[in-house]
Structure formats: C-alpha cells, structure tokens
Design a protein around this motif. Structure first.
Motif, PDB file in Angstrom:
ATOM      1  N   PRO A 833       0.647  -1.185  -0.195  1.00 14.50           N
ATOM      2  CA  PRO A 833       0.092   0.073  -0.006  1.00 14.50           C
ATOM      3  C   PRO A 833       0.702   1.428   0.056  1.00 14.50           C
ATOM      4  N   LYS A 836       1.687   2.223  -3.613  1.00 18.12           N
ATOM      5  CA  LYS A 836       0.887   2.767  -4.398  1.00 18.12           C
ATOM      6  C   LYS A 836       0.397   4.133  -3.880  1.00 18.12           C
ATOM      7  N   ASP A 910      -9.655   2.753  -9.810  1.00 15.87           N
ATOM      8  CA  ASP A 910      -9.377   1.458  -9.441  1.00 15.87           C
ATOM      9  C   ASP A 910      -8.776   1.558  -7.757  1.00 15.87           C
ATOM     10  N   LEU A 911      -8.103   2.582  -7.561  1.00 15.76           N
ATOM     11  CA  LEU A 911      -7.688   2.613  -6.082  1.00 15.76           C
ATOM     12  C   LEU A 911      -8.480   2.896  -5.324  1.00 15.76           C
ATOM     13  N   THR A 913     -11.336   1.418  -4.667  1.00 13.35           N
ATOM     14  CA  THR A 913     -11.631   0.419  -3.746  1.00 13.35           C
ATOM     15  C   THR A 913     -10.384  -0.279  -3.262  1.00 13.35           C
ATOM     16  N   ASP A 914      -9.373   0.213  -3.166  1.00 18.36           N
ATOM     17  CA  ASP A 914      -8.358  -0.327  -2.282  1.00 18.36           C
ATOM     18  C   ASP A 914      -8.745  -0.545  -0.749  1.00 18.36           C
ATOM     19  N   LYS A 915      -8.152  -1.591  -0.213  1.00 20.76           N
ATOM     20  CA  LYS A 915      -8.366  -1.824   1.301  1.00 20.76           C
ATOM     21  C   LYS A 915      -7.837  -0.948   1.992  1.00 20.76           C
ATOM     22  N   ASP A 916      -6.633  -0.139   1.838  1.00 18.86           N
ATOM     23  CA  ASP A 916      -5.986   0.715   2.580  1.00 18.86           C
ATOM     24  C   ASP A 916      -6.622   2.154   2.314  1.00 18.86           C
ATOM     25  N   VAL A 919      -4.228   4.917   0.485  1.00 18.50           N
ATOM     26  CA  VAL A 919      -3.951   4.536  -0.835  1.00 18.50           C
ATOM     27  C   VAL A 919      -5.322   5.421  -1.195  1.00 18.50           C
ATOM     28  N   GLN A 920      -6.639   5.105  -0.608  1.00 14.24           N
ATOM     29  CA  GLN A 920      -7.599   5.733  -1.149  1.00 14.24           C
ATOM     30  C   GLN A 920      -7.802   7.437  -1.056  1.00 14.24           C
TER      31      GLN A 920
END
Length: 1037
Positions: A833, A836, A910-911, A913-916, A919-920
């Motif tokens: 993460p 990214k 796409d980022l 929906t990242d889990k971190d 990053v969002q």
C-alpha cells in the motif's frame, strides 16, 4: 368345454400325486422318502376302492368325504413336492435341509391321517372292509414318525457350522471330508464322486438366494480342493543324479490321514487308527465346539475316551527315514548354492528345501549349519543380490530367519555381516523381502549390543522410521515399530534415533529423567540440525524443562543452545514465551555479570528470534519485574549493552530492536524510547561497521526511526556527514539489497528541502531511479524479491521530491523519463500500500504542476497564441489544436503533466476500492486536481470525468466511508461536481448519495458540513442557507 367339478379335480390331483410317488424310477436314498412312499402306495389302493364304491359318480359321496378328499389333495401335493426334493436334488442339498424336509413330511402325513379318519367315520356300515382299511391307514399315518438319522444329523450340524464361514485347519477339513463321505455313502478317497456331489449342489443352488447355502457351497469347494491336493512331502522328491536314496518315498502309514503329510508325533486312538497328534487334537476341539461327540475321522466310531498314546515304533521308523532324506537335501543344497555362475532354479530349489527342513525338522538345523549352508546363503545375498532378484532375496532372508533360532547359526550370520544385508533388504522391491528383512532385525534386537550395532549402520534408523510411519503396510509398520522400541532402550541410541526423526525417547528422558540426564538430552537438542516439524514437537513438550535448566549453572550452556535452536522456528515463539523464557534470557543478558560472552550471545540471539515477528511476546513479561519487551527499561538496557558486548551479540541486540520496533503494537513506544534513550546517536555509527550483519540491522532500525522521527534523525546525521553515505549505499550495486532499500527509505523519510535533495542525489538520480524501478519489476519474471518492496517505496519517495516546485530543468527530466507514466505503472503492480500511495501522490504533484502552468500561461493570452507558450509542455500541435477537456489547452502524452492524456485516470479510479485508507485518500486527492475551480471549464471537465467513471466511483466511495479525512476529501469533489447544473439534476434521485450527504452534514467536521450543505442545496434537497453564491466563494482545498 365345461370344467370338472371340484371333487373331480381333487381326485385327479390325488391320482397325479400318487402316480408320481408310487411309479418313480428314482431310488429313495433316504429313509424318510421311502417311508412316505409306502404310505402312498397303501393310500392309492384305498382311494381306488373308495372311488369304485361311489358308483355311479364321486359327486354322490357324502359331503364330509368330499371335504376330506379335497384336504388330502392339497396335503398330498405338498408331500409329493417334498419327496421330489429327496429324490431329485443332490444328497448334500437334502442334508443341508434335512430338518425342514423331515418336518414337512411329518406334518403332511399327520394331516392326511386326520382326513382319512374323517372319511372312515362317514362311510356306511355295508363297506366294513373299506372302513377297516381306512381306519388302519389313518392310525398308521397319524402315528408315523419321520426322523433325521444320527449320521445325517452330524453332517447337518457340520454344514451349519460351515455356513458361518469359519476358518478351519487342514486336519479338520480332512476329518470333515471323511465324515461327509460316509453320510453320502462314498469312499473318502474317491475325489471324483465327491467333486460330482459338490457340482450337483452348485447346480441346485443356481437360483437360491440363501446366503448360508452359498457359504456352505464355497466352504465345501475349498475343503475338497485342499483335500485333493498332493501331499506336502512331495517337495522332498528331488530329481538328483547319482543318488540312489533320493526317490525313497514314505510308506503309506507314515502319512497322517488328516494332513496327508509325514507325521512328526504319531499317536494312536482307541479305534487303533494313528494320526498326527496336533491334527487329531484339532479335530477333537472342533467336535466339542460343535456340540457333538468326538469321533475317529477314518472309521466314524464315536470315541469313549480322548486319550491318545504315542506310536513309538512308527515314530522311530519315520525319524530314520527323515534323517536319510535330510542328509540328501542338505548335500544337494550345498552343491546348488556353490554353483558358479548362479543358477536361479537351483538356488530356489535349495532354499525351499532348507527352509522346509528347518521348520519341520528343527532338530536337524545343526546339520544345515555344519554343512556351511548358512554361510553360503549370506554370501549369496552379498555377492549376487541383483542377479537373483527380489523373490530369491526374500526366500534367502526367510531361510535365515528360520535358522536364527539356532544360536550358533545366529553367531555365524552376525560374523558374516547379515546386519547390513538385512538393512538393505528394507528397501527391497517386494513387500515379502522387506517383511523378512525387518523380522530378521527384530530377532537380532533381543541382544542389547546388536541394537547399538544396528543404530550405527548408515541409514538403518531412517529406513526403519520411514517403514514404521507407513500406514499403507500396517504389518510392516508394526514390525518396524517393535524394532525401534527395542532399540530405544539403549542410551547410546537416543541421539541416532532423534537424528532419524524419532524424538520420543529423547523427550521422555528430557522431561522425566534426572538432572544429569536432562542436561545430556538438552545438549543433544542443541547440537542437532532439526526440521521445522521436529523443532515444534520438541518445543511443545520440553520448553518449560529447558527454561528450568537455565537456573542451574551446569545446565545453562546446553539449555541455552537448545532454546536457541528451537527459537529459529517462528511458530515456536509463542510456545517459548508461554514457558517464561524471556525473563530468564534477559537476566543472563543484562543482570548476571558472571555469565560468559558466549551465554550472552546465545541469549540475545534467542530473544532476537522470538521477537522477529509480532506475537505473544508483546504482552508477556520480559524480566522479573514485569516489564514488557517494548518498555523503557528493556530498551534502555539494550542500548546500554551495545557498546560493551561482542560484535556477534551487538548484531543480535540490533535484531531485537528491529523486531520489537517492527511490531505494529509496539513500534510507537519502542521508537520513542530509542529516541529519548539517545539511541539514534548510539545506532548511527553502526551504519559504517565492517561487519555486514551489524550494518544491515543498523540500517533497518534507522529506517524504522526515520518514519517517525525524521527530523531528529536528520539532526544527528548532518553533523557527522552521513547523508552522502546513504546516497552511496543506495547507488552501490555491491551493497546488500537490504542496505540499499533501507538507505532509500531513510532518505525519502528525511524532511529535507527539495533543493537539498536534488543537490544531494544529483541530476543523474532520476534516470537511475527510473531504470531501477523497471528492473525491480522485471526481475525474476515479475516476482519481486523480499527487499524490493522497500526499495520501490524508497525510490518513489525520493522521486516525489522531483515532482514539487518544478523548474525548467526538472520539468525536462519529467518529460524525458516519463515520470507520470512511471508513477502510473506502479499502481498496476502488486505492490505494498505504501508504494501505491507514493505513486498516487507523485501523480498528484505532476497534475497540480500542469494545472499551475496552464493558469500561468492562459491569462493574458499571448500575442502569438497559447500554443506557442505551451509547446514546451505539450509539444507543437496543428494550426488549430484540439484542447484538453480538463485543462482547456492542447495536451498530449509527452507533456507528462496531464492525467487524461497519460491514461492515469482508470488506474486511479481502481485505487478507490483499495483496502488501505491511505491509498484511497491519495487517489482522491489526485483526482481532485482534475476538477477545475472556474465554472467556465468545470462543465466540460465534469462531463469528461463522468465518461471516465470518476464521478460514479467517487459517489460510491463517499456513500460507503465513515467520517474522517477520506470522507472530507471525497465530499469536496462531489460538491464541485454537483455545481454543474446537468450533473446535479442527474444525481438528484440518488437516494444513497442524499442519505450519505445528510449523515455527513450531521456528523462531519466543519469543512465536511459546509460541503454537504452546498451539495444538498445543489441537489435541491435543502433550502439554501448559505446560498449558491456562498458556495462558489469557497476556495479549492
């Protein structure tokens, strides 16, 4: 045609049944069928006389007589069927069903007698002769007694027992055949007639569904097959030249009637018949078990006494004959085993005969040994193992196994090296070879000295342990397990057994032995190279014992070494911590000054292994005062000993600091304690230490510190001029990957001004960084090595400095090395993460730089047109270039400042929906640079963002997130988007969006509430409180 009246049909049925019973040409072999046939003939005469007396028609007979005739018709028909079974089915079938057949005839005969009594009482007085005959036959049939003979009963019980599927010896089978033959009236030696009876039974049972009858058939077939086989003594009839005595066959009275083999212990019964003692005893036992009187199998005579007497004269004659035959066989075997080259047929014949002599005539084993046969067999296994094949190897081992009961032969085998040969047999091609090999070893392990000898043979214990654990062959597994258990009794075998993976003896002694034994076992554990599974097994059972040994001066060294060995498995950390190992180890490391440096090194290394991963140690006491590993006391103690211990111990202490500082739960407190314990100044000198392990751990802990206390670290690094060292380490290909990646992260985390970073790294850094990133992702076919993620994070962090405050030179590097494309590529790789996040922030910086350049060049418009001044960024275009919908100026991919033209928007979406969350947030911040502040260009930009899927993705994200930074940054974009009239209209019916905006208005911070209010107003879901003009006055975040 009219059907016959009922009485006529009954009379016709009676005539038909009587015809079958009285005129059959099949002889009655059984008494019951003969007896009923006699009654049938009398009944036929009586019925004929009755019919004649009923002139003119049977219809004129009294009703009671007609009823009786109808009853006789039914019962006689059934009786005829039963008699037919007696006559037409095979004798074995009748014997199997003798009781049911007998009972059927008994019932039918009594019933017919009763019907005849009814007829007699209904006849007129003028036919007195007929009445008398009827009364006599009625009386005789009612008093008739059908029975199963004693012989039939005995065979019936025998067959019933066979239906149970019992296992029987050959002797019992022979006696069964003799009894069976007598019941059938057949000579027991007439195999053909016996086989014919069994074949007839098989034919009779073709349509039978009875399981018991099928079992009887199968048992009889098996017994008869064994009975008809050749006598076992036939193996003695060898075809050898120049031997006159070879073909001396045994006399018939030498053979037991039951076993058909030469008797070893002949005994005489009261019937004067001689049998093998063991065989006749088996038969007696079977008779008693079946609940019948014991009989002589040959004569069938019921015995009054089970006493048997030795037949001494016959035994002597048999022994003399046997000795002559044995001498011939042994001499022949020596010749066969000595032939060169090896002849397989001769070898097999010799081994078969020697084995038979050894098993059946053990008193003659000395003859085999004295003739040198044992030596020849061992030499055969040693010299011709491959050529004779697995079958003969198995027979050789079996023969030696039989001879092992002779002590002298056993000694000869050991002297000739049978141990190694038997061990080699454990990997034999056939299961029999492996079985006989392990049985040989089992016999030898009764000797303690030999147990040690087996353990010393290379590969023996590994093979036995593997065989013991192989459940596909349970018999072999059980034998191997027994061999190993016997070997475990010897102290000298404990370490070899453990080396082969068998730790039970070692662990038993370690947990239950005396202190001296425990110390010795701990020393073995410390010296051994263990598998992961072994480490876990030992730790689970003995960790507490090893910790207890640390308190004993003589047990400290071996237990420390053992604990260090076990701690190298990450999964053992919890087990060791729960055993209270940390207080004991820190006491050695910090408190006990009498302990040697070696003890301190082992203690530090063990602690380092335990804390290398987050786990139970974070909550456990690390010393006797209850301090945890991340406590100030422990951290200060670790820093304090760094200057006084050996380099090896220093490396372990740094590993401890790295481990506890890497724990998510302990990282903040540990780094804080290191900072206030003057640890930064203590650790920095190790960055240039000549020992690689020390440098690696020093760089790692410095990287962890730089993430939290970058300013303090910079304050210590600058005076000692260590910043150039970090750059050199980063770009030095000869340094370890860990050092280079840590140096990159340290430099990236330091709060250096952009100009200072650029001056330190130099103009060539960007080119080096770009090529390094590409190589890192291309290496190992796309698989990234362990240090690579940290290296990527460090390089990206350093590149961020080059994306801020772009000057003409830096802008040229951005274009030349396509930095926007490089950052975008990082979003598509399976990176951590942090990488990214840094890549997204790099794109944000470049996008913001592009927007600033657009605003600087767009007002006032240049005399020669905007394109002339924008050419350095987007390149030359056509006379009337199309403008970018986001920047309202011509853009192309080469500018490296436009997210749309560089195809970066889709990866950023796409980022979302990242889990971190970090990053969002970075992705949202970057996308927010695409939303213009001015209303003139906003509509076109929003339309493009909707087409790219940005608007819907941001709205979905906003409806799902909780209050916080991410919500605040997402609502800023939504607020700007909803100011566009067409866009607000399209989303006014989105109830999820409305609900999320209402929740943000209720629970968000001041900025969030303001943007939520404006957004709801634009959606016409809220009356304008501040008004649209107020909303438009808000500055862009």
């Amino acid at each position: 045609m009219m059907s016959s009246p009922p009485i006529s049909a009954a009379i016709d049925s009676i005539h038909l049944s009587l015809s079958d019973l009285c005129s059959s040409t099949v002889p009655d072999s059984f008494e019951n069928s003969r007896q009923f046939s006699g009654y049938a003939r009398r009944l036929q005469l009586l019925l004929n006389q009755l019919i004649r007396s009923s002139s003119p028609s049977p219809q004129d007979l009294p009703a009671s007589v007609q009823t009786a005739l109808k009853g006789i018709s039914v019962d006689l028909s059934q009786a005829a069927e039963t008699v037919s079974l007696y006559r037409k089915r095979c004798k074995i079938f009748v014997l199997i069903n003798c009781h049911s057949l007998c009972a059927s005839l008994q019932d039918r005969t009594s019933a017919i007698g009763a019907w005849l009594a009814l007829i007699e009482s209904s006849l007129p007085d003028d036919v007195s002769d007929l009445r008398k005959k009827t009364a006599d036959l009625s009386r005789d049939m009612k008093q008739a007694h059908f029975r199963v003979t004693e012989n039939e009963e005995r065979v019936h019980r025998l067959l019933e027992k066979e239906a149970q599927g019992r296992q029987t010896t050959k002797a019992v089978q022979s006696a069964i055949v003799m009894d069976f033959a007598r019941a059938l009236g057949i000579d027991s030696e007439n195999n053909a007639q016996l086989a014919e009876q069994v074949r007839l039974l098989k034919s009779d049972l073709a349509l039978s569904n009875s399981v018991s009858e099928r079992r009887i058939l199968f048992s009889l077939e098996r017994i008869l097959e064994n009975w008809s086989s050749d006598p076992g003594i036939a193996t003695f009839n060898l075809d050898l030249p120049n031997e006159e005595d070879v073909h001396i066959s045994p006399l018939k009275n030498f053979l037991c009637p039951l076993t058909k083999e030469v008797m070893k212990e002949p005994v005489v019964l009261e019937s004067s018949q001689t049998y093998e003692r063991k065989a006749i005893n088996y038969w007696f036992h079977r008779c008693i078990e079946d609940g019948r009187q014991p009989t002589c199998p040959v004569t069938g005579q019921v015995l009054k006494s089970l006493e048997v007497k030795p037949n001494i004269g016959l035994a002597g004659a048999i022994e003399e004959w046997t000795n002559r035959i044995v001498e011939v066989h042994v001499k022949s075997a020596v010749e066969d085993l000595s032939k060169e080259p090896v002849q397989v047929d001769c070898i097999e014949r010799a081994l078969d005969n020697i084995y038979k002599i050894s098993e059946e005539h053990p008193s003659n084993r000395y003859r085999i040994r004295n003739a040198g046969v044992v030596v020849l067999i061992v030499q055969l296994l040693r010299n011709s193992s491959k050529s004779i094949g697995t079958l003969l190897r198995a027979k050789s081992l079996l023969t030696l196994l039989s001879m092992i009961n002779d002590e002298e032969s056993k000694k000869i085998m050991l002297e000739e090296g049978i141990t190694r040969l038997a061990i080699h047999g454990l990997i034999g091609s056939s299961e029999k070879e492996r079985e006989y090999a392990v049985k040989l070893l089992l016999e030898f392990t009764s000797d303690e000295a030999y147990c040690i000898k087996i353990a010393s043979e290379k590969g023996a214990l590994v093979l036995l342990s593997s065989m013991a654990g192989n459940l596909e062959h349970p018999a072999l597994s059980k034998l191997a397990e027994e061999v190993l258990k016997r070997m475990e009794r010897q102290e000298d075998n404990i370490q070899p057994l453990a080396a082969a993976g068998r730790f039970e003896p070692l662990l038993t002694r370690l947990c239950e032995g005396s202190d001296d034994v425990k110390i010795e076992m701990a020393s073995i554990v410390g010296r051994m190279t263990l598998t992961n599974g072994s480490k876990e097994q030992i730790a689970q059972q003995s960790a507490k014992i090893l910790v207890e040994l640390l308190s004993k001066p003589e047990g400290r060294a071996p237990s420390l070494q053992a604990l260090y060995n076990l701690s190298s498995l990450d999964d053992n950390a919890t087990i060791l911590v729960e055993s209270s190992v940390l207080p004991a180890l820190t006491d050695i490391l910090f408190e006990n000054q009498n302990d040697s440096l070696e003890f301190k090194e082992l203690a530090a290394s063990t602690i380092a292994n335990i804390v290398s991963n987050p786990g139970h140690w974070e909550l456990a006491s690390a010393d006797n005062k209850g301090h945890s590993m991340q406590s100030e006391s422990i951290i200060f103690s670790l820093l304090g000993i760094l200057s006084v211990v050996s380099p090896h111990c220093q490396a372990s202490v740094l590993r401890i600091l790295c481990g506890i500082a890497s724990s998510p739960q302990a990282a903040e407190s540990v780094t804080t304690h290191i900072k206030f314990g003057d640890g930064i100044k203590t650790i920095i000198p190790f960055l240039e230490h000549p020992e690689v392990e020390l440098r690696i751990n020093a760089f790692r802990i410095t990287r962890l510190l730089s993430g939290r206390f970058g300013q303090d670290l910079l304050h210590e690094l600058k005076p000692c001029n260590k910043l150039p060292l970090l750059k050199e380490k980063l770009m030095d290909d000869t340094s370890t990957d860990g050092e280079r990646s840590d140096a990159a992260c340290i430099l990236a985390n330091l709060p250096l001004p952009e100009d200072e970073v650029k001056a330190l790294l130099g103009a060539s850094f960007v080119r080096w960084a770009v090529f390094s990133l590409k190589n890192l992702h291309r290496s190992a076919n796309g698989r990234i090595s362990r240090p690579a993620p940290s290296m990527i994070e460090g390089i990206l962090g350093l590149l961020l400095h080059f994306t801020k405050n772009l000057d003409q030179q830096t802008l040229g590097m951005v274009r030349e090395y396509h930095l926007m494309a490089i950052f975008c590529e990082q979003l598509g790789f399976p990176s951590k993460p942090k990488a990214k996040q840094l890549a997204a922030l790099g794109l944000k910086n470049l996008s913001e730089a592009g927007r600033l350049l657009v605003s600087d060049k767009s007002e006032p418009p240049p005399r020669r047109g905007f394109c002339a001044s924008w050419i350095f960024m987007c390149g030359s275009g056509p006379p009337k270039p199309s403008t970018c919908p986001l920047h309202s100026v011509p853009c192309d991919e080469s500018s490296q400042l436009c997210l749309l033209k560089s195809n970066c928007i889709k990866p950023l979406v796409d980022l979302l929906t990242d889990k971190d969350t970090n990053v969002q947030i970075a992705a949202v911040e970057t996308l927010s640079t695409l939303v213009p502040d001015t209303s003139n260009s906003c509509k076109r930009a929003v339309e493009e963002l909707e087409q790219q899927g940005v608007v819907d993705a941001v709205i979905v994200l906003f409806t799902e997130v909780r209050p916080g930074d991410l919500q605040e940054k997402a609502i800023w974009i939504i607020d700007r988007i909803l100011r566009v009239e067409g866009c607000s209209h399209r989303h006014s019916l989105n109830q999820s969006l409305v609900r999320a905006l209402v929740e943000a208005f209720k629970h968000g911070n001041a900025n969030t509430k303001r943007h939520a209010q404006d957004a709801l107003t634009n959606l016409k879901q809220l009356s304008g409180v501040s008004g649209r003009s107020s909303s438009q006055a808000h500055s862009r975040r």
